[in-house]
Design a protein around this motif. Structure first.
Motif, short mmCIF file in Angstrom:
data_model
loop_
_atom_site.label_atom_id
_atom_site.label_comp_id
_atom_site.label_asym_id
_atom_site.label_seq_id
_atom_site.Cartn_x
_atom_site.Cartn_y
_atom_site.Cartn_z
N ARG A 139 0.50 -1.37 -0.50
CA ARG A 139 -0.50 0.17 0.29
C ARG A 139 1.14 1.01 -0.08
NH1 ARG A 139 -5.28 -0.89 1.35
NH2 ARG A 139 -6.01 -3.33 1.82
N GLU A 144 -2.75 4.07 4.80
CA GLU A 144 -4.17 3.13 3.90
C GLU A 144 -3.87 1.30 5.29
OE1 GLU A 144 -4.69 4.60 0.03
OE2 GLU A 144 -2.97 2.73 0.29
N LYS A 216 -12.94 2.30 4.09
CA LYS A 216 -12.97 2.72 2.79
C LYS A 216 -10.87 2.85 2.86
CE LYS A 216 -13.96 7.41 0.40
NZ LYS A 216 -14.71 8.21 0.61
N ASP A 219 -9.12 0.53 1.94
CA ASP A 219 -9.62 1.03 0.16
C ASP A 219 -10.38 -0.50 0.54
OD1 ASP A 219 -8.05 -0.33 -2.97
OD2 ASP A 219 -9.86 0.25 -2.53
N GLU A 220 -11.40 -1.46 1.33
CA GLU A 220 -12.25 -2.73 1.08
C GLU A 220 -13.72 -1.76 1.50
OE1 GLU A 220 -11.69 -5.56 3.27
OE2 GLU A 220 -9.50 -4.93 3.66
N PRO A 221 -14.36 -0.70 0.65
CA PRO A 221 -15.53 -0.44 -0.15
C PRO A 221 -16.26 -2.02 0.66
CG PRO A 221 -14.75 -0.92 -2.18
CD PRO A 221 -13.34 -0.96 -1.04
#
Length: 225
Positions: A139, A144, A216, A219-221
Protein backbone atom coordinates in the motif's frame (compact mmCIF):
# COMPACT_ATOMS: atom_id res chain seq x y z
CA UNK A 1 -7.58 -7.15 2.00
CA UNK A 2 -9.04 -9.10 4.86
CA UNK A 3 -12.08 -11.35 5.03
CA UNK A 4 -13.39 -12.65 8.32
CA UNK A 5 -15.09 -15.59 6.59
CA UNK A 6 -18.15 -15.22 8.76
CA UNK A 7 -16.04 -15.13 11.92
CA UNK A 8 -15.35 -18.86 11.75
CA UNK A 9 -12.20 -20.31 13.28
CA UNK A 10 -10.50 -23.53 12.15
CA UNK A 11 -12.27 -26.50 13.70
CA UNK A 12 -9.16 -28.35 14.80
CA UNK A 13 -9.92 -28.36 18.54
CA UNK A 14 -13.31 -30.04 18.22
CA UNK A 15 -12.17 -32.55 15.65
CA UNK A 16 -9.12 -33.48 17.70
CA UNK A 17 -11.31 -34.09 20.73
CA UNK A 18 -13.18 -36.72 18.72
CA UNK A 19 -9.90 -38.26 17.52
CA UNK A 20 -7.90 -37.86 20.73
CA UNK A 21 -7.20 -41.60 20.96
CA UNK A 22 -5.36 -41.44 17.61
CA UNK A 23 -3.60 -38.07 17.80
CA UNK A 24 -0.90 -36.87 20.19
CA UNK A 25 -2.17 -33.63 21.78
CA UNK A 26 -0.71 -31.57 24.63
CA UNK A 27 -1.53 -28.17 26.14
CA UNK A 28 1.18 -25.80 27.38
CA UNK A 29 1.22 -22.35 28.96
CA UNK A 30 3.75 -19.70 27.96
CA UNK A 31 4.55 -16.48 29.77
CA UNK A 32 4.66 -13.11 28.06
CA UNK A 33 7.52 -13.00 25.56
CA UNK A 34 8.31 -16.71 25.86
CA UNK A 35 9.48 -18.50 22.72
CA UNK A 36 7.18 -21.28 21.52
CA UNK A 37 9.46 -22.38 18.71
CA UNK A 38 12.45 -20.90 16.93
CA UNK A 39 13.30 -20.29 13.31
CA UNK A 40 14.95 -23.34 11.67
CA UNK A 41 13.85 -25.67 14.49
CA UNK A 42 12.22 -28.98 13.48
CA UNK A 43 8.53 -28.50 12.65
CA UNK A 44 7.30 -31.47 14.67
CA UNK A 45 4.05 -29.92 15.90
CA UNK A 46 1.11 -27.85 14.72
CA UNK A 47 -0.19 -25.30 17.22
CA UNK A 48 -3.52 -23.74 18.12
CA UNK A 49 -4.02 -20.77 20.44
CA UNK A 50 -6.44 -21.70 23.25
CA UNK A 51 -6.17 -18.34 25.00
CA UNK A 52 -3.83 -15.37 24.65
CA UNK A 53 -1.99 -14.28 21.51
CA UNK A 54 1.11 -15.25 19.52
CA UNK A 55 3.32 -13.43 17.02
CA UNK A 56 5.49 -15.11 14.40
CA UNK A 57 8.49 -13.18 13.13
CA UNK A 58 11.78 -13.35 11.28
CA UNK A 59 14.93 -11.31 11.89
CA UNK A 60 16.18 -9.70 8.69
CA UNK A 61 19.90 -9.53 7.81
CA UNK A 62 20.08 -5.85 8.86
CA UNK A 63 18.73 -6.68 12.32
CA UNK A 64 15.17 -5.50 11.74
CA UNK A 65 12.25 -7.69 12.76
CA UNK A 66 9.46 -8.57 10.31
CA UNK A 67 6.35 -9.94 11.97
CA UNK A 68 4.56 -12.33 9.65
CA UNK A 69 1.31 -12.83 11.55
CA UNK A 70 -0.59 -12.38 14.80
CA UNK A 71 -2.46 -15.44 16.04
CA UNK A 72 -5.40 -14.97 18.40
CA UNK A 73 -7.64 -17.40 20.28
CA UNK A 74 -8.67 -20.27 18.01
CA UNK A 75 -6.05 -19.56 15.36
CA UNK A 76 -3.75 -22.31 14.09
CA UNK A 77 -0.06 -21.69 13.35
CA UNK A 78 3.21 -23.52 12.77
CA UNK A 79 1.95 -25.38 9.69
CA UNK A 80 4.97 -25.75 7.40
CA UNK A 81 5.53 -27.24 3.96
CA UNK A 82 9.02 -28.32 4.97
CA UNK A 83 10.79 -30.00 7.88
CA UNK A 84 11.71 -26.81 9.77
CA UNK A 85 10.03 -23.61 10.92
CA UNK A 86 10.56 -20.51 8.79
CA UNK A 87 9.66 -18.10 11.61
CA UNK A 88 10.06 -17.77 15.36
CA UNK A 89 6.85 -17.86 17.43
CA UNK A 90 6.50 -15.99 20.72
CA UNK A 91 3.69 -15.46 23.21
CA UNK A 92 2.63 -11.81 23.19
CA UNK A 93 0.85 -12.17 26.54
CA UNK A 94 0.33 -15.10 28.91
CA UNK A 95 -0.88 -17.74 26.47
CA UNK A 96 -2.12 -21.32 26.38
CA UNK A 97 -1.32 -23.28 23.24
CA UNK A 98 -2.41 -26.73 22.09
CA UNK A 99 0.37 -28.76 20.46
CA UNK A 100 -0.56 -31.45 17.96
CA UNK A 101 2.05 -33.97 16.89
CA UNK A 102 2.39 -33.41 13.16
CA UNK A 103 3.23 -37.02 12.32
CA UNK A 104 0.22 -38.41 14.18
CA UNK A 105 -2.04 -35.81 12.54
CA UNK A 106 -0.75 -36.75 9.08
CA UNK A 107 -1.35 -40.44 9.78
CA UNK A 108 -4.94 -39.88 10.89
CA UNK A 109 -5.66 -37.51 8.00
CA UNK A 110 -4.96 -40.27 5.49
CA UNK A 111 -8.13 -42.07 6.64
CA UNK A 112 -10.22 -39.28 8.17
CA UNK A 113 -11.84 -36.87 5.66
CA UNK A 114 -12.71 -34.33 8.39
CA UNK A 115 -9.10 -34.04 9.57
CA UNK A 116 -7.84 -33.99 5.98
CA UNK A 117 -10.22 -31.14 5.10
CA UNK A 118 -9.15 -29.23 8.19
CA UNK A 119 -5.49 -29.46 7.16
CA UNK A 120 -6.44 -28.31 3.67
CA UNK A 121 -8.35 -25.36 5.15
CA UNK A 122 -5.35 -24.45 7.31
CA UNK A 123 -3.03 -24.53 4.29
CA UNK A 124 -5.40 -22.39 2.25
CA UNK A 125 -5.80 -19.88 5.10
CA UNK A 126 -2.02 -19.56 5.45
CA UNK A 127 -1.67 -18.90 1.73
CA UNK A 128 -4.45 -16.30 1.76
CA UNK A 129 -2.87 -14.53 4.73
CA UNK A 130 0.52 -14.41 3.00
CA UNK A 131 -1.07 -12.93 -0.12
CA UNK A 132 -2.97 -10.37 1.96
CA UNK A 133 0.19 -9.31 3.75
CA UNK A 134 1.97 -8.76 0.44
CA UNK A 135 -0.89 -6.51 -0.67
CA UNK A 136 -0.86 -4.70 2.66
CA UNK A 137 2.87 -3.97 2.57
CA UNK A 138 2.46 -2.72 -0.99
CA UNK A 139 0.00 0.00 0.00
CA UNK A 140 1.15 3.55 -0.75
CA UNK A 141 0.38 5.28 2.56
CA UNK A 142 0.98 4.44 6.18
CA UNK A 143 -2.59 5.47 7.02
CA UNK A 144 -3.94 2.84 4.61
CA UNK A 145 -1.79 0.15 6.21
CA UNK A 146 -2.84 1.02 9.75
CA UNK A 147 -6.50 1.28 8.71
CA UNK A 148 -6.34 -2.14 7.05
CA UNK A 149 -4.70 -3.65 10.13
CA UNK A 150 -7.31 -2.21 12.50
CA UNK A 151 -10.09 -3.38 10.21
CA UNK A 152 -8.67 -6.89 10.29
CA UNK A 153 -8.40 -6.82 14.09
CA UNK A 154 -11.95 -5.45 14.29
CA UNK A 155 -13.34 -8.44 12.39
CA UNK A 156 -11.23 -10.89 14.38
CA UNK A 157 -12.20 -9.43 17.76
CA UNK A 158 -14.56 -11.50 19.90
CA UNK A 159 -15.47 -8.70 22.31
CA UNK A 160 -18.71 -6.90 21.50
CA UNK A 161 -18.01 -3.28 20.62
CA UNK A 162 -14.52 -3.03 22.12
CA UNK A 163 -11.41 -4.28 20.31
CA UNK A 164 -8.52 -5.30 22.56
CA UNK A 165 -5.10 -5.26 20.94
CA UNK A 166 -2.73 -7.59 22.82
CA UNK A 167 0.21 -6.50 20.65
CA UNK A 168 2.22 -3.31 21.20
CA UNK A 169 2.55 -0.49 18.69
CA UNK A 170 6.11 -1.69 18.08
CA UNK A 171 4.65 -5.07 17.09
CA UNK A 172 2.17 -3.36 14.77
CA UNK A 173 4.98 -1.32 13.21
CA UNK A 174 7.08 -4.43 12.59
CA UNK A 175 4.07 -6.14 11.02
CA UNK A 176 3.23 -3.24 8.71
CA UNK A 177 6.81 -2.33 7.78
CA UNK A 178 6.52 1.10 9.42
CA UNK A 179 8.20 2.96 12.27
CA UNK A 180 6.69 3.16 15.74
CA UNK A 181 6.24 6.91 15.36
CA UNK A 182 4.42 6.50 12.03
CA UNK A 183 1.96 4.00 13.52
CA UNK A 184 1.28 6.31 16.46
CA UNK A 185 0.65 9.28 14.13
CA UNK A 186 -1.72 7.21 11.97
CA UNK A 187 -3.75 6.04 14.98
CA UNK A 188 -3.91 9.62 16.27
CA UNK A 189 -5.16 10.76 12.86
CA UNK A 190 -7.90 8.12 12.87
CA UNK A 191 -8.90 9.30 16.31
CA UNK A 192 -8.93 12.94 15.15
CA UNK A 193 -11.26 11.95 12.31
CA UNK A 194 -13.60 10.31 14.85
CA UNK A 195 -13.13 6.91 13.21
CA UNK A 196 -12.03 5.35 16.50
CA UNK A 197 -11.71 6.14 20.17
CA UNK A 198 -9.88 4.64 23.13
CA UNK A 199 -11.79 2.86 25.88
CA UNK A 200 -10.56 3.18 29.46
CA UNK A 201 -7.06 4.21 30.48
CA UNK A 202 -5.15 2.06 28.01
CA UNK A 203 -4.78 2.79 24.31
CA UNK A 204 -4.98 -0.93 23.54
CA UNK A 205 -8.74 -0.96 24.01
CA UNK A 206 -10.26 0.59 20.90
CA UNK A 207 -13.82 1.21 19.76
CA UNK A 208 -14.33 1.60 16.01
CA UNK A 209 -16.84 4.43 15.64
CA UNK A 210 -17.10 4.40 11.85
CA UNK A 211 -16.40 1.03 10.23
CA UNK A 212 -17.33 2.30 6.77
CA UNK A 213 -14.84 5.15 6.98
CA UNK A 214 -12.15 2.76 8.19
CA UNK A 215 -12.96 0.35 5.36
CA UNK A 216 -12.78 3.18 2.83
CA UNK A 217 -9.32 4.13 4.04
CA UNK A 218 -8.30 0.48 3.88
CA UNK A 219 -9.62 0.39 0.30
CA UNK A 220 -12.25 -2.21 1.20
CA UNK A 221 -15.58 -0.63 0.36
CA UNK A 222 -17.47 -3.89 0.93
CA UNK A 223 -15.80 -4.81 4.24
CA UNK A 224 -18.54 -3.25 6.36
CA UNK A 225 -21.40 -4.95 4.50
Amino acid sequence: MYSNAGGQKPRLIGELSAASDRISVSDFRYGRGAEIFGEAEPAEYIYQVIEGAVRTHKLLPDGRRQIGAFHLSGDIFGLENGATHRFTAEAIVATMVRLVKRKSLDNVAQNDPAIFNTILDMTTSSLVHAQNLILLLGRKTSLERVAAFLLEMHFRSTAAGVMHLPMSRRDIADYLGLTLETVSRAISELRRRLILKFEGTTQRHIVILDVQALAKLADEPDAAA
